[in-house]
Structures are given as C-alpha cells and as structure tokens.
Write a protein that holds these residues in place. Structure first.
Motif, PDB file in Angstrom:
ATOM      1  N   GLY A   8       0.835  -1.177   0.000  1.00  0.00           N
ATOM      2  CA  GLY A   8       0.000   0.000   0.000  1.00  0.00           C
ATOM      3  C   GLY A   8       0.875   1.234   0.000  1.00  0.00           C
ATOM      4  O   GLY A   8       1.324   1.682   1.045  1.00  0.00           O
ATOM      5  N   GLY A   9       1.180   1.764  -1.187  1.00  0.00           N
ATOM      6  CA  GLY A   9       2.065   2.915  -1.281  1.00  0.00           C
ATOM      7  C   GLY A   9       3.472   2.542  -0.867  1.00  0.00           C
ATOM      8  O   GLY A   9       4.179   1.854  -1.574  1.00  0.00           O
ATOM      9  N   ASP A  10       3.896   3.009   0.315  1.00  0.00           N
ATOM     10  CA  ASP A  10       5.252   2.763   0.778  1.00  0.00           C
ATOM     11  C   ASP A  10       5.308   1.691   1.847  1.00  0.00           C
ATOM     12  O   ASP A  10       6.255   1.645   2.628  1.00  0.00           O
ATOM     13  CB  ASP A  10       5.870   4.061   1.305  1.00  0.00           C
ATOM     14  N   HIS A  11       4.282   0.833   1.909  1.00  0.00           N
ATOM     15  CA  HIS A  11       4.256  -0.227   2.914  1.00  0.00           C
ATOM     16  C   HIS A  11       3.753  -1.551   2.320  1.00  0.00           C
ATOM     17  O   HIS A  11       3.087  -1.564   1.280  1.00  0.00           O
ATOM     18  CB  HIS A  11       3.364   0.159   4.101  1.00  0.00           C
ATOM     19  N   TYR A  12       4.086  -2.620   2.996  1.00  0.00           N
ATOM     20  CA  TYR A  12       3.470  -3.929   2.774  1.00  0.00           C
ATOM     21  C   TYR A  12       2.666  -4.283   4.016  1.00  0.00           C
ATOM     22  O   TYR A  12       3.069  -3.953   5.139  1.00  0.00           O
ATOM     23  CB  TYR A  12       4.524  -5.010   2.558  1.00  0.00           C
ATOM     24  N   ILE A  13       1.534  -4.950   3.805  1.00  0.00           N
ATOM     25  CA  ILE A  13       0.726  -5.430   4.924  1.00  0.00           C
ATOM     26  C   ILE A  13       0.625  -6.950   4.800  1.00  0.00           C
ATOM     27  O   ILE A  13       0.184  -7.458   3.780  1.00  0.00           O
ATOM     28  CB  ILE A  13      -0.670  -4.790   4.939  1.00  0.00           C
ATOM     29  N   ILE A  14       1.052  -7.641   5.834  1.00  0.00           N
ATOM     30  CA  ILE A  14       1.136  -9.102   5.797  1.00  0.00           C
ATOM     31  C   ILE A  14       0.060  -9.706   6.678  1.00  0.00           C
ATOM     32  O   ILE A  14      -0.156  -9.266   7.809  1.00  0.00           O
ATOM     33  CB  ILE A  14       2.526  -9.576   6.256  1.00  0.00           C
ATOM     34  N   ASP A  15      -0.614 -10.715   6.152  1.00  0.00           N
ATOM     35  CA  ASP A  15      -1.601 -11.490   6.907  1.00  0.00           C
ATOM     36  C   ASP A  15      -1.350 -12.972   6.671  1.00  0.00           C
ATOM     37  O   ASP A  15      -1.056 -13.368   5.542  1.00  0.00           O
ATOM     38  CB  ASP A  15      -3.022 -11.157   6.450  1.00  0.00           C
ATOM     39  N   GLY A  16      -1.541 -13.776   7.707  1.00  0.00           N
ATOM     40  CA  GLY A  16      -1.461 -15.217   7.511  1.00  0.00           C
ATOM     41  C   GLY A  16      -0.720 -15.973   8.582  1.00  0.00           C
ATOM     42  O   GLY A  16      -0.612 -15.523   9.718  1.00  0.00           O
ATOM     43  N   THR A  17      -0.198 -17.139   8.211  1.00  0.00           N
ATOM     44  CA  THR A  17       0.372 -18.071   9.173  1.00  0.00           C
ATOM     45  C   THR A  17       1.677 -18.662   8.666  1.00  0.00           C
ATOM     46  O   THR A  17       1.778 -19.048   7.506  1.00  0.00           O
ATOM     47  CB  THR A  17      -0.610 -19.223   9.462  1.00  0.00           C
TER      48      THR A  17
END
Length: 404
Positions: free
Chosen positions: A170-179
């Motif tokens: 997202g723009g200048d970031h990564y967003i991580i979800d999971g296992t």
C-alpha cells in the motif's frame, strides 16, 4: 583436512565456553523449556552470532568451515542453543549478506552479527514444508484492488490449521496477513525474514522476501510447539494479522524470494550437519567414559568386545561425518558449488547422529534410558536434524538430481 592455528584457537575457545556454560545447565533448560538469554550474550561476545559476516558489518569475518567448528562445539554443549545460533548465521545473516542493500545491512545485519538481535526464518506454512513452491502467499501492489487477508466470506484460519499468508503493498508499505509454522526463534527473535508471493501466476518466480520486526503490530506468536526435544530453543506458529512494514524491508527484488530462500539453505545444511556431529560427539564421549568406568565380569565394560566395537564404530562414523562437513564448507568458502556436498553432509551426519546416540544409550543400558543421565535428552534433541533445513528424503532427492 588440517585446521589453521586460528581455527583451532576459535574452536577451543568455544568448546571451553560450551562445556562450562551450556553443558552443566542443558538438562535444567530442557526440563524448564528455558531460553538462556544470558548465555546467548556470552556466545555473542565470542562472535558466534556473526561468524561469516564481514567485520565492516559487525561480524567476525571468518569462513563456513569455522562456522561448522563453532556450531559443533555449541551443539556438544546444548542442541537447542546451537539451533538458534545456526538459524541466525544461516539463513538469516547469509541472506542479508548476499541480497541486502546497504541500509538493510546497517539496520539489521550489523545488530544480528553482534548478537544484539536474534533472527528467525519464516518459510514453512502449515500446508507447505518440503515443497516450498506451494506457499499461498500473495503480494500485490497498491491500486490493484487487492484486500489483505482471506477472501471475503472465508474464515480466517484459527490456530494455524490452514496456511494462508498474504501481503499487500500500500504505497510505501506492505501489509502481511497469515500463518507461518515451525519457526525457530519465532518468539525470542527480534527480526524475521518472511517469504511471501508477489505473483501467483509466476509460481516459484513469484516469491519475495521481507524483513519483519517481531515487535511489529500484527506479528503474533499464536502457539509454541510442544516438541520432542530442543526445549531451550522456541519453535513457534506465527500469525500475521495486518502486519504493516515499510516497503524498504523488501529484500532484493520482487520475484527473487525462492532463489533467496533455497540459496541460503545450502549453507544452513552445513550448519545442521555440524550440529548433528556435535550432539553425536557429546553422547559418544559420555558413553565412552562410562564404558571405561563401569566394571562387569572382572573389568571395565569397554574391554568387552561388544562394547568396544560399538564405540569404535561410533567414533568412525562421527569422523566420517565431520570430514564430509569440512569438505562441503571448504567448497563454499572457495566459491565453488556445493549443493550436492552439503546435502550429503547433512544426510549422513543427521542419520549418523541418531545411530550414535542410540548406541550410546545402549552402552549405558538402563541408565541411558532415564533422565538422570544426559543421553535420552541428546537423543531427543538430535532427532529433528533429519527434518529441518530439508528432510533426509529431500537431501536424497538433491543428490539424485546432481548425479543425473
């Protein structure tokens, strides 16, 4: 192969520390499931966290043969402690040394090499172990309509029973979800290298690597595994829930994750092989001394051919494994390919170690089977060496391919 005087001095210094500070406490750490932070600091002062890291990045500036010597000695003191040290050295440090940029080396590699941080490597998922290419990770760039987390209407996995990992830029970031599952130092480490997908259609070429601080919001230790052995090293199930990291935490380029992950495992296998020899040697030396001290039928049981021959076979197998390790490490230090040799070393050393530990227990008889003596603990600790950093079956597959 002969060691240099410097290599012998380093080996002897680590051996002295391990026998004084690890071995006497290993049984208690095993019972208490205790991570010995103070002892790790002592190992950091010896330079054990950054053996192969150049001095300009805070490391010892040494080679993989020396790393093998160090890990053997630490493992002879305590197997679990050697695992945490091994993972930090390789794959974590090795990945940053090869693929990290200048800023990443300053921010992450330097404190890792100095022992101010402990590293974790997040590759395995509940549904993806030996087949690393089957990760369900996604990483899409800003503005493509991707929403982090499971698809709408799909329940988020509970307790890691379903492996879903996603990442969104997202723009200048990564967003991580999971296992991620079976992660060494997932709780006690300060930074994790996480492998995620950026292009599902590209398969193996769609994986990418990210640096994730373990204190980042959304990084959660969902469970500590209740393991057979190595209780002084934590093995965790990690849940990522909206874990937001800067875009500059991408290691290398998008799509290089598979190459980054598997390339580091080559050195990691040398380390696990060295661990195996250290634990096997520790069990052997204890059994050898016991056989010399214990009397039966008018003399030490060592003089009985059944016992003496058993220990002679153990000594031979340990030395053969060590030479395979030193050969693989020397090839890597020379910049030559050693995928086959590292696989051979890990395969032989890890399976040898279980045989030697079993023979050591047999030498003590009933005493070898009880917790009053260290052999049952070492036997439990060494069993995982045939599993992590690539199972024995995977090592055979790699060797087979190299022979084709």
């Amino acid at each position: 192969m002969l060691l240099t005087p410097d290599q012998e001095a380093i080996r002897d210094a680590v051996r002295e520390f391990a026998q004084a500070e690890l071995w006497p406490h290993a049984a208690q750490w095993d019972r208490d499931h205790h991570f010995p932070k103070d002892v790790h600091q002592g190992l950091a002062q010896l330079g054990a966290y950054g053996i192969c890291v150049p001095e300009e990045h805070g490391g010892a500036g040494l080679d993989y043969l020396t790393l093998a010597l160090v890990l053997e000695e630490i493992a002879a003191g305590d197997g679990g402690t050697s695992t945490a040290i091994s993972v930090t050295n390789c794959p974590v440090n090795a990945i940053l040394m090869r693929y990290g940029n200048a800023q990443q080396k300053k921010q992450w590699l330097e404190p890792l090499a100095q022992g101010r941080m402990l590293g974790a490597f997040c590759l395995t998922e509940p549904q993806a172990g030996s087949d690393a290419s089957s990760l369900r990770t996604t990483a899409r760039k800003d503005g493509d309509g991707f929403t982090a987390g499971p698809p709408q209407g799909e329940a988020r996995p509970l307790g890691g029973q379903r492996g879903h990992v996603s990442a969104e830029r997202g723009g200048d970031h990564y967003i991580i979800d999971g296992t991620k599952q079976f992660i060494t130092s997932g709780r006690n480490g300060q930074v994790a290298i996480v492998i995620a997908m950026t292009d599902k259609a590209a398969g193996k070429k769609g994986m990418s690597a990210f640096l994730v601080p373990t204190d980042a919001p959304g990084y959660t230790v969902a469970r500590l595994e209740d393991k057979l052995g190595q209780h002084s090293s934590d093995t965790a199930l990690i849940q990522f829930d909206g874990c937001r990291i800067p875009a500059e935490n991408l290691i290398g380029a998008e799509g290089e994750g598979y190459k980054i992950a598997l390339g580091a495992l080559e050195g990691g296998r040398i380390g696990i092989a060295a661990q195996s020899v250290g634990m096997a040697r520790s069990a052997f030396e204890f059994a050898l001394q016991y056989a010399k001290d214990r009397t039966a039928f008018g003399g030490p049981i060592f003089d009985q051919q059944a016992v003496g021959y058993r220990l002679a076979d153990c000594a031979t197998q340990i030395e053969a494994a060590r030479q395979l390790i030193w050969h693989a490490a020397s090839l890597r230090d020379a910049g030559r390919p050693c995928l086959k040799e590292a696989a051979m070393a890990k395969l032989f050393a890890s399976e040898m170690a279980e045989r030697v530990c079993s023979a050591a227990i047999q030498t003590l008889g009933g005493y070898g089977y009880v917790k009053d003596f260290p052999l049952e603990r070492i036997y439990r600790d060494v069993r995982v060496c045939q599993i992590y950093e690539g199972t024995s079956d995977i090592q055979k597959l790699l060797i087979q391919r190299a022979l084709a």
